[in-house]
Design an enzyme around this catalytic site. Structure first.
Site, mmCIF file in Angstrom:
data_model
loop_
_atom_site.group_PDB
_atom_site.id
_atom_site.type_symbol
_atom_site.label_atom_id
_atom_site.label_comp_id
_atom_site.label_asym_id
_atom_site.label_seq_id
_atom_site.Cartn_x
_atom_site.Cartn_y
_atom_site.Cartn_z
ATOM 1 N N CYS A 27 1.655 -4.906 10.255
ATOM 2 C CA CYS A 27 1.153 -6.152 10.829
ATOM 3 C C CYS A 27 -0.359 -6.165 10.654
ATOM 4 C CB CYS A 27 1.455 -6.200 12.313
ATOM 5 S SG CYS A 27 3.172 -5.855 12.705
ATOM 6 N N ARG A 31 -0.374 -8.484 4.803
ATOM 7 C CA ARG A 31 0.060 -7.306 5.560
ATOM 8 C C ARG A 31 1.366 -7.536 6.326
ATOM 9 N NH1 ARG A 31 -3.800 -3.463 6.704
ATOM 10 N NH2 ARG A 31 -2.722 -3.015 8.634
ATOM 11 N N TRP A 35 5.057 -8.162 10.774
ATOM 12 C CA TRP A 35 6.133 -7.746 9.882
ATOM 13 C C TRP A 35 7.069 -6.949 10.761
ATOM 14 C CZ3 TRP A 35 7.232 -2.768 7.372
ATOM 15 C CH2 TRP A 35 8.201 -2.884 6.368
ATOM 16 N N ASN A 92 -0.377 -3.131 15.887
ATOM 17 C CA ASN A 92 0.157 -2.744 14.586
ATOM 18 C C ASN A 92 0.536 -1.272 14.692
ATOM 19 O OD1 ASN A 92 0.613 -2.237 11.827
ATOM 20 N ND2 ASN A 92 -1.550 -1.752 11.485
ATOM 21 N N GLY A 93 1.789 -0.944 14.420
ATOM 22 C CA GLY A 93 2.211 0.456 14.499
ATOM 23 C C GLY A 93 3.537 0.573 15.205
ATOM 24 N N GLU A 147 8.764 1.265 -12.987
ATOM 25 C CA GLU A 147 7.836 0.294 -12.396
ATOM 26 C C GLU A 147 8.279 -1.145 -12.722
ATOM 27 O OE1 GLU A 147 5.701 0.247 -10.222
ATOM 28 O OE2 GLU A 147 4.464 -1.513 -10.569
ATOM 29 N N LYS A 163 9.261 -4.130 -10.052
ATOM 30 C CA LYS A 163 8.698 -5.484 -10.020
ATOM 31 C C LYS A 163 9.806 -6.530 -9.948
ATOM 32 C CE LYS A 163 5.792 -3.871 -9.390
ATOM 33 N NZ LYS A 163 4.928 -3.589 -8.305
ATOM 34 N N GLU A 209 11.174 -6.507 -6.384
ATOM 35 C CA GLU A 209 10.253 -7.033 -5.374
ATOM 36 C C GLU A 209 10.012 -8.529 -5.535
ATOM 37 O OE1 GLU A 209 6.964 -3.636 -4.470
ATOM 38 O OE2 GLU A 209 7.019 -4.368 -6.522
ATOM 39 N N HIS A 234 25.702 8.883 -20.537
ATOM 40 C CA HIS A 234 26.265 9.689 -19.445
ATOM 41 C C HIS A 234 26.625 8.834 -18.235
ATOM 42 C CE1 HIS A 234 25.445 13.322 -21.646
ATOM 43 N NE2 HIS A 234 24.166 13.007 -21.758
ATOM 44 N N LYS A 282 2.493 -5.293 2.140
ATOM 45 C CA LYS A 282 1.583 -4.701 1.162
ATOM 46 C C LYS A 282 1.406 -3.208 1.395
ATOM 47 C CE LYS A 282 -1.391 -4.758 -2.166
ATOM 48 N NZ LYS A 282 -0.727 -4.700 -3.485
HETATM 49 C C1 G6P Z 1 4.563 -0.935 -0.241
HETATM 50 C C2 G6P Z 1 4.171 -2.018 -1.224
HETATM 51 C C3 G6P Z 1 4.247 -1.486 -2.640
HETATM 52 C C4 G6P Z 1 3.415 -0.219 -2.787
HETATM 53 C C5 G6P Z 1 3.816 0.829 -1.763
HETATM 54 C C6 G6P Z 1 2.867 2.007 -1.737
HETATM 55 O O1 G6P Z 1 5.904 -0.662 -0.356
HETATM 56 O O2 G6P Z 1 4.990 -3.159 -1.063
HETATM 57 O O3 G6P Z 1 3.759 -2.462 -3.540
HETATM 58 O O4 G6P Z 1 3.551 0.283 -4.067
HETATM 59 O O5 G6P Z 1 3.787 0.256 -0.453
HETATM 60 O O6 G6P Z 1 1.613 1.579 -1.297
HETATM 61 P P1 G6P Z 1 0.276 2.408 -1.483
HETATM 62 O O7 G6P Z 1 -0.774 1.547 -0.854
HETATM 63 O O8 G6P Z 1 0.476 3.710 -0.747
HETATM 64 O O9 G6P Z 1 0.083 2.607 -2.932
#
Ligand code: G6P
Length: 582
Positions: free
Chosen positions: A2, A27, A74, A100-101, A459, A463, A466, A482, A577
């Site tokens: 949050c 956030r 969040w 937040n936490g 990666e 994407k 996400e 396999h 994020k």
């Molecule tokens: C979240 C984000 C991802 C990111 C991951 C790690 O899951 O949605 O996009 O890669 O955290 O974040 P960091 O800031 O530790 O790279």
């Protein structure tokens, strides 16, 4: 995760708070709320949805008063409902808080507060903070004493800001970010400098465990024992205030597009790179740790250290490190994290340090919790990344890793050439849109790579998950036979990441096997090698640069597929994020 924000000063507080929350929406964004103090009363407005939507209907920014707090949420404890949205007022209405936490002992605290007559209106863990604080207000030491006793009772991690009915703002942090903005006769508290950088670039990074009180006498920062604590003002970049999408429809597209320039500063200053390289070269064991995109960068790091420096590194997902903590001893942990605030990573770094492992972090935020707790810090320097899905931070992580391996015998890094390669890769934009149109109705997509290109496949699949909410899976080319071949038929789409180099021929024969099952292939390659039904061109460049270039078409495809499927690429559902809860 949050965002929290607080303000006290001459400006209309609610307007400042709503503006700051809008900038920090990356956030968390399932609900939003603001509380202000006016005439000795606390006024609260909150609702479910994004900042602009809730503000349009409830006019959060019209609340009167010159002191207030705000929050975007969040959801973790309690569904995203109006009742669970922050701020939470105490049952006697003398305090409102934003948090937040995660408070791990909230059930016990709630039980004892209820027994003492406090009533609760939400399912959140956060509401106990407001009621605890209220119950402590009459005691010794004013707001400072009340916060000291409150935090002493809390277990877990938090950054919270409280508004008291006399207009005092009190805040505290434990293993979650809290930054104070210092203006002219005004103060801000915030999860991120973005919350206030529009107004001031003087910031205090509040020390872990410390308490902040902002009242008529100004700002005071205390340790958990109530003694005055260090509060050093540092300058944060004003450039941050200019973060806006410009002509781009989304931050995600802006950030994908700016990679040819955002890459330039990757790795930061020479000395930090050399020191990191020395630490790695001298280590008995190297652990490379990250989450999400940063974990994919960690897989690339393993390849680079092995290929160019003959160093065998172990890749560990940050959340899994506690499982291995008992076997860590000495060595170096290369901790990769864009934000430097992911809770899993902070815990991993704490465990590693406790086991005598030296932490070398690779971060975008040099003042982040991870950076401050690391023995050495390498900056990826790609500028603020607002899109929830990491894009430009990934390429900058890879470039910074290349600079470290260059010190260990790897190829010399010519950042201008990398920049040209990324610019060339962006030219496939029109074809990427075409590929995205074809993926619109797909349920599953596979992404194939061999060697280091598997990390990029991983990666690319991330994407697609996400941004476009498509089930996407990375596979090692050699593993096709396999198991995965059984999944392929005419409805399957397989992205084959296949630049020139030692794995090219084998991956091409993987593509042929895939087509033989009726599935369609989308090749990411410098040339249309004949086994691709669709082709996304990347420019020819030195071999080591291909992983950086080849992720770009995949990022574009994921972005445009999100648009095709009508999802919001900047704010994927259920994601944040940086995830500051474990
Ligand atoms: C979240 C984000 C991802 C990111 C991951 C790690 O899951 O949605 O996009 O890669 O955290 O974040 P960091 O800031 O530790 O790279």
């Amino acid at each position: 995760m949050c965002s929290i924000i607080g303000y006290r000063g001459p400006r209309p507080a609610a307007r400042v708070l709503v503006g700051g929350l809008r900038r920090m929406e990356y956030r968390g964004y399932d609900s939003v709320g603001v509380a202000t103090g006016s005439g000795g009363r606390i006024l609260v407005k909150k609702g479910v949805g994004r900042v602009d939507g809730v503000n349009d209907s409830l006019r959060l920014d019209a609340l009167p008063g010159h002191a207030g707090i705000g929050h975007t949420r969040w959801a973790t404890q309690g569904a995203p409902t109006g009742a669970n949205a922050h701020p939470h007022a105490s049952s006697g209405a003398r305090v409102a808080i934003v948090h937040n936490g995660s408070i791990t002992n909230f059930e016990a605290l709630r039980g004892s507060l209820e027994a003492r007559g406090h009533r609760f209106a939400s399912e959140t863990d956060s509401e106990v903070i407001a009621n605890l604080l209220e119950s402590e207000l009459g005691g010794e030491g004013g707001a400072r004493g009340a916060v000291m006793r409150t935090v002493a009772a809390l277990e877990g991690h938090y950054a919270f800001a409280a508004l008291l009915d006399d207009g005092t703002i009190a805040a505290a942090r434990r293993r979650a970010p809290l930054i104070v903005g210092v203006g002219d006769g005004e103060h801000y508290v915030s999860s991120d400098v973005l919350g206030f950088v529009e107004y001031t670039d003087d910031a205090i990074y509040v020390g872990d465990g410390n308490i902040v009180v902002i009242d008529g006498g100004g700002l005071a920062v205390y340790g958990a024992d109530g003694a005055p604590a260090e509060a050093r003002v540092t300058k944060v970049s004003r450039e941050l205030a200019g973060i806006y999408k410009g002509d781009y429809a989304h931050y995600t597209l802006k950030e994908i597009s700016e990679q040819p320039t955002s890459i330039i500063g990757a790795g930061g200053d020479e000395r930090a790179i050399a020191a990191a390289a020395r630490a790695i070269a001298g280590a008995k064991t190297v652990y490379v740790v990250g989450s999400g995109t940063s974990h994919n960068a960690a897989i690339v790091a393993k390849h680079l250290l092995s290929a160019h420096a003959g160093i065998r590194a172990e890749v560990i997902v940050a959340s899994e490190l506690p499982v291995h903590a008992h076997s860590l001893s000495g060595g170096v942990m290369l901790a990769i994290s864009q934000s430097g605030e992911s809770a899993d990573m902070l815990e991993a770094a704490r465990l590693a340090s406790a086991a005598g492992v030296s932490v070398v972090s690779l971060v975008n935020h040099p003042s982040s919790s991870l950076a401050r707790e690391s023995a050495q810090v390498v900056r990826i320097n790609c500028g603020p990344e607002i899109g929830v899905a990491a894009t430009k931070s990934f390429t900058s992580q890879l470039a910074a890793l290349h600079r470290i391996t260059a010190e260990l015998g790897g190829p010399r890094v010519d950042m201008a050439a990398v920049s040209r390669a990324l610019a060339g890769a962006l030219e496939c934009d029109r074809r990427a849109r075409g590929v995205a149109a074809g993926l619109r109705d797909m349920d599953d997509v596979y992404v194939l790579g061999r060697g280091v290109h598997y990390a990029i496949a991983s990666e690319a699949a991330l994407k697609l998950k996400e941004l476009a909410y498509i089930h996407a899976e990375a596979m090692h080319g050699g593993e096709l036979k396999h198991g995965p071949l059984a999944l392929l038929d005419a409805r399957s789409r397989v992205i084959v990441i296949n630049p020139p180099g030692p794995t090219h021929e084998d991956a091409l024969s993987d593509a042929a096997k895939i087509r033989a099952r009726g599935a369609r292939t989308i090749g990411i390659d410098t040339a249309d090698a004949g086994e691709y039904d669709e082709w996304l061109r990347i420019p020819e460049c030195e071999g080591w640069m291909y992983p950086l270039a080849e992720i770009v078409p995949a990022q574009l495809v994921a972005y445009y597929t999100a648009l095709e499927r009508d999802t919001d690429p900047d704010h994927p559902r259920n994601l944040a994020k940086s995830v500051t809860v474990r």
